[in-house]
Motif scaffolding. Structure first.
Motif, mmCIF file in Angstrom:
data_model
loop_
_atom_site.group_PDB
_atom_site.id
_atom_site.type_symbol
_atom_site.label_atom_id
_atom_site.label_comp_id
_atom_site.label_asym_id
_atom_site.label_seq_id
_atom_site.Cartn_x
_atom_site.Cartn_y
_atom_site.Cartn_z
ATOM 1 N N LYS A 178 0.882 -1.265 -0.050
ATOM 2 C CA LYS A 178 0.028 0.035 -0.039
ATOM 3 C C LYS A 178 1.042 1.176 -0.038
ATOM 4 O O LYS A 178 1.382 1.668 1.042
ATOM 5 N N PHE A 179 1.228 1.649 -1.391
ATOM 6 C CA PHE A 179 2.052 2.862 -1.394
ATOM 7 C C PHE A 179 1.245 4.322 -1.298
ATOM 8 O O PHE A 179 0.182 4.183 -1.609
ATOM 9 N N ASN A 180 2.114 5.307 -1.312
ATOM 10 C CA ASN A 180 1.867 6.651 -1.517
ATOM 11 C C ASN A 180 0.691 7.066 -0.370
ATOM 12 O O ASN A 180 -0.420 7.561 -0.557
ATOM 13 N N ILE A 181 0.968 6.631 0.873
ATOM 14 C CA ILE A 181 -0.081 6.798 2.111
ATOM 15 C C ILE A 181 -0.085 8.212 2.429
ATOM 16 O O ILE A 181 -1.171 9.071 2.589
ATOM 17 N N GLY A 182 1.071 8.663 2.511
ATOM 18 C CA GLY A 182 1.410 10.227 2.982
ATOM 19 C C GLY A 182 2.298 10.665 4.152
ATOM 20 O O GLY A 182 3.145 9.599 4.243
ATOM 21 N N PRO A 183 2.116 11.530 4.986
ATOM 22 C CA PRO A 183 3.359 11.694 5.866
ATOM 23 C C PRO A 183 2.954 11.038 7.265
ATOM 24 O O PRO A 183 2.189 10.329 7.212
ATOM 25 N N ARG A 184 3.907 11.039 8.297
ATOM 26 C CA ARG A 184 3.897 10.253 9.344
ATOM 27 C C ARG A 184 2.682 10.316 10.270
ATOM 28 O O ARG A 184 2.284 9.585 10.824
ATOM 29 N N GLN A 185 1.876 11.503 10.211
ATOM 30 C CA GLN A 185 0.384 11.743 10.876
ATOM 31 C C GLN A 185 -0.379 10.706 10.089
ATOM 32 O O GLN A 185 -1.186 10.404 10.921
ATOM 33 N N GLN A 186 -0.050 10.225 9.007
ATOM 34 C CA GLN A 186 -1.065 9.098 8.372
ATOM 35 C C GLN A 186 -0.055 7.668 8.411
ATOM 36 O O GLN A 186 -0.977 6.482 8.822
ATOM 37 N N THR A 187 0.939 7.425 8.383
ATOM 38 C CA THR A 187 1.829 6.175 8.319
ATOM 39 C C THR A 187 1.852 5.578 9.502
ATOM 40 O O THR A 187 1.826 4.437 9.793
ATOM 41 N N ILE A 188 2.089 6.360 10.793
ATOM 42 C CA ILE A 188 2.165 5.788 11.939
ATOM 43 C C ILE A 188 0.898 5.346 12.676
ATOM 44 O O ILE A 188 0.880 4.091 13.088
ATOM 45 N N PRO A 189 -0.414 5.958 12.318
ATOM 46 C CA PRO A 189 -1.472 5.216 12.708
ATOM 47 C C PRO A 189 -1.816 4.037 11.857
ATOM 48 O O PRO A 189 -2.379 3.242 12.353
ATOM 49 N N ALA A 190 -1.327 4.108 10.496
ATOM 50 C CA ALA A 190 -1.724 2.965 9.577
ATOM 51 C C ALA A 190 -0.857 1.709 10.241
ATOM 52 O O ALA A 190 -1.366 0.576 10.274
ATOM 53 N N LEU A 191 0.368 2.081 10.753
ATOM 54 C CA LEU A 191 1.210 0.998 11.196
ATOM 55 C C LEU A 191 0.576 0.421 12.624
ATOM 56 O O LEU A 191 0.538 -0.928 12.869
ATOM 57 N N GLN A 192 -0.168 1.065 13.302
ATOM 58 C CA GLN A 192 -0.790 1.115 14.549
ATOM 59 C C GLN A 192 -2.102 0.039 14.437
ATOM 60 O O GLN A 192 -2.403 -0.764 15.383
ATOM 61 N N ASP A 193 -2.733 0.258 13.432
ATOM 62 C CA ASP A 193 -4.102 -0.368 13.217
ATOM 63 C C ASP A 193 -4.117 -1.455 12.068
ATOM 64 O O ASP A 193 -5.018 -2.115 12.208
ATOM 65 N N GLY A 194 -2.975 -1.600 11.759
ATOM 66 C CA GLY A 194 -2.548 -2.785 10.694
ATOM 67 C C GLY A 194 -2.883 -2.599 9.185
ATOM 68 O O GLY A 194 -2.879 -3.613 8.704
ATOM 69 N N SER A 195 -3.291 -1.445 9.064
ATOM 70 C CA SER A 195 -3.517 -0.932 7.514
ATOM 71 C C SER A 195 -2.107 -1.560 6.748
ATOM 72 O O SER A 195 -2.417 -1.697 5.655
ATOM 73 N N ILE A 196 -1.139 -0.908 7.273
ATOM 74 C CA ILE A 196 0.308 -1.715 6.932
ATOM 75 C C ILE A 196 0.764 -2.267 8.132
ATOM 76 O O ILE A 196 0.515 -1.581 9.227
ATOM 77 N N ASN A 197 2.049 -2.899 7.935
ATOM 78 C CA ASN A 197 2.772 -3.200 9.068
ATOM 79 C C ASN A 197 4.260 -3.185 9.071
ATOM 80 O O ASN A 197 5.060 -3.567 9.802
ATOM 81 N N LEU A 198 4.647 -2.671 7.727
ATOM 82 C CA LEU A 198 6.154 -2.322 7.631
ATOM 83 C C LEU A 198 6.225 -0.925 6.500
ATOM 84 O O LEU A 198 5.570 -1.054 5.764
ATOM 85 N N ILE A 199 7.283 -0.276 6.723
ATOM 86 C CA ILE A 199 7.488 0.857 5.885
ATOM 87 C C ILE A 199 8.954 1.439 6.043
ATOM 88 O O ILE A 199 9.472 1.229 6.915
ATOM 89 N N PRO A 200 9.584 1.679 4.850
ATOM 90 C CA PRO A 200 10.911 2.262 4.852
ATOM 91 C C PRO A 200 10.674 3.534 5.518
ATOM 92 O O PRO A 200 9.862 4.475 5.280
ATOM 93 N N GLU A 201 11.744 3.953 6.491
ATOM 94 C CA GLU A 201 11.640 5.150 7.156
ATOM 95 C C GLU A 201 12.950 5.681 7.132
ATOM 96 O O GLU A 201 13.866 5.322 6.417
ATOM 97 N N TYR A 202 13.290 6.912 7.579
ATOM 98 C CA TYR A 202 14.420 7.613 7.522
ATOM 99 C C TYR A 202 14.737 8.094 9.253
ATOM 100 O O TYR A 202 13.802 8.528 9.662
ATOM 101 N N ASN A 203 15.831 7.359 9.565
ATOM 102 C CA ASN A 203 15.904 7.510 11.148
ATOM 103 C C ASN A 203 15.989 8.598 11.725
ATOM 104 O O ASN A 203 15.453 9.015 12.867
ATOM 105 N N GLY A 204 16.636 9.849 11.236
ATOM 106 C CA GLY A 204 16.662 11.141 11.754
ATOM 107 C C GLY A 204 15.224 11.778 11.868
ATOM 108 O O GLY A 204 14.767 12.350 12.968
ATOM 109 N N ASN A 205 14.561 11.936 10.757
ATOM 110 C CA ASN A 205 13.263 12.193 10.601
ATOM 111 C C ASN A 205 12.295 11.438 11.434
ATOM 112 O O ASN A 205 11.337 12.165 11.831
ATOM 113 N N LEU A 206 12.492 10.368 11.740
ATOM 114 C CA LEU A 206 11.530 9.436 12.269
ATOM 115 C C LEU A 206 11.715 9.888 13.908
ATOM 116 O O LEU A 206 10.805 9.957 14.630
ATOM 117 N N LEU A 207 13.045 10.192 14.196
ATOM 118 C CA LEU A 207 13.034 10.487 15.755
ATOM 119 C C LEU A 207 12.771 11.651 15.916
ATOM 120 O O LEU A 207 12.050 11.890 17.090
#
Length: 310
Positions: free
Chosen positions: A76-105
């Motif tokens: 499921k690509f082209n979801i949006g920014p972290r305000q959308q991808t993090i909730p998607a990881l939490q609710d199981g809509s997705i469960n893996l995503i390539p991230e960038y360590n500094g911006n994620l922190l």
């Protein structure tokens, strides 16, 4: 607020959020899996991505590498920014995503002081655990801001690192407007490297064509251009080294739900991270975004084949 707060994130959220809003009007649920049947209640892995080409390429790399190892994978690509991808990881809509360590922190701690890859990665372990998430090993590959000059300017002035710019003051520097106030921008250039006699020239394209043109035609002598920009190779540009870690690490790193974490999954993703370099990302982006217009799927498959991962 820390002088190192990440301004690129705020700008990216606005730009990407607008893209997602438009996409949502046309395609319905933005977090429904695109392919396969794995989802919140399934046993499969759903790989997501942010809404820009490099992230989709990385998502394809993860998905194809895991499929080759026998995992049940959908995307499921082209979801949006972290305000959308993090909730998607939490609710199981997705469960893996390539991230960038500094911006994620920075998403979890806008005041973070860690600068190196090792320190940022270590801080992330506890930061993401609060959301029941896990990170594995990061790649050498980084997509981050960089102080860039032409090869001619570097050669004529013996420039290899940011601190060497002190010897060529005064000069003009082109970057996005926020760079004038960011901790790793004009203020940090002065406080960390002692380079203060700088004329700032704002460009709105975040290291894009206008910024690159200003650099290559000598309107500015230094520019903020991201380290995976295909223009770095196409225009023979030089990224100045940052020995003082003015700019925090931005390594590619897999972020996943703890619900799918396993030794087998970690081994497979670590193998990808062990091979992925910044030069690889430049080449992959050039294939997809340049004249060839290769699909993210094709570029990922070719890279994985070359590296012996599929």
């Amino acid at each position: 607020m820390s002088m190192f707060k990440k301004g690129r994130i705020a700008a990216g959220v606005v730009a990407v959020g607008a893209i997602v809003a438009l996409a949502g009007c046309a395609s319905g649920d933005p977090t429904a899996p695109e392919t396969g049947s794995a989802g919140a209640s399934g046993d499969g892995i759903v790989v997501g991505s942010f809404a820009f080409p490099e992230s989709e390429i990385l998502g394809e790399i993860y998905a194809q590498a895991l499929t080759a190892q026998g995992f049940d994978v959908s995307t499921k690509f082209n979801i949006g920014p972290r305000q959308q991808t993090i909730p998607a990881l939490q609710d199981g809509s997705i469960n893996l995503i390539p991230e960038y360590n500094g911006n994620l922190l920075a998403y979890y701690d806008t005041e973070f002081a860690e600068r190196t890859t090792e320190d940022v990665d270590a801080a992330l372990v506890d930061a993401v655990a609060a959301d029941d998430l896990v990170v594995y090993a990061s790649a050498e590959a980084e997509d981050k801001d960089a102080y860039v000059v032409t090869s001619e300017f570097a050669s004529a002035n013996n420039l290899t690192s940011i601190g060497d710019l002190a010897a060529v003051q005064p000069f003009s520097l082109g970057a996005n407007p926020q760079f004038a106030e960011l901790g790793y921008g004009i203020p940090g250039l002065a406080s960390v490297y002692g380079v203060s006699d700088v004329t700032f020239v704002p460009y709105e394209d975040y290291g894009g064509p206008d910024t690159v043109k200003a650099l290559t035609d000598d309107t500015v002598q230094v520019a903020d251009i991201y380290t995976t920009s295909p223009d770095l190779k196409a225009k023979d540009l030089v990224v100045l080294e940052d020995p003082e870690n003015l700019i925090a690490a931005q390594n590619v790193i897999p972020l996943l739900s703890s619900k799918i974490a396993s030794d087998e999954l970690q081994k497979a993703l670590d193998a990808v991270s062990a091979e992925l370099t910044t030069d690889d990302l430049i080449d992959l982006r050039n294939r997809v975004e340049g004249d060839e217009k290769a699909s993210a799927s094709t570029a990922a498959k070719d890279w994985l084949t070359e590296k012996g991962l599929i």
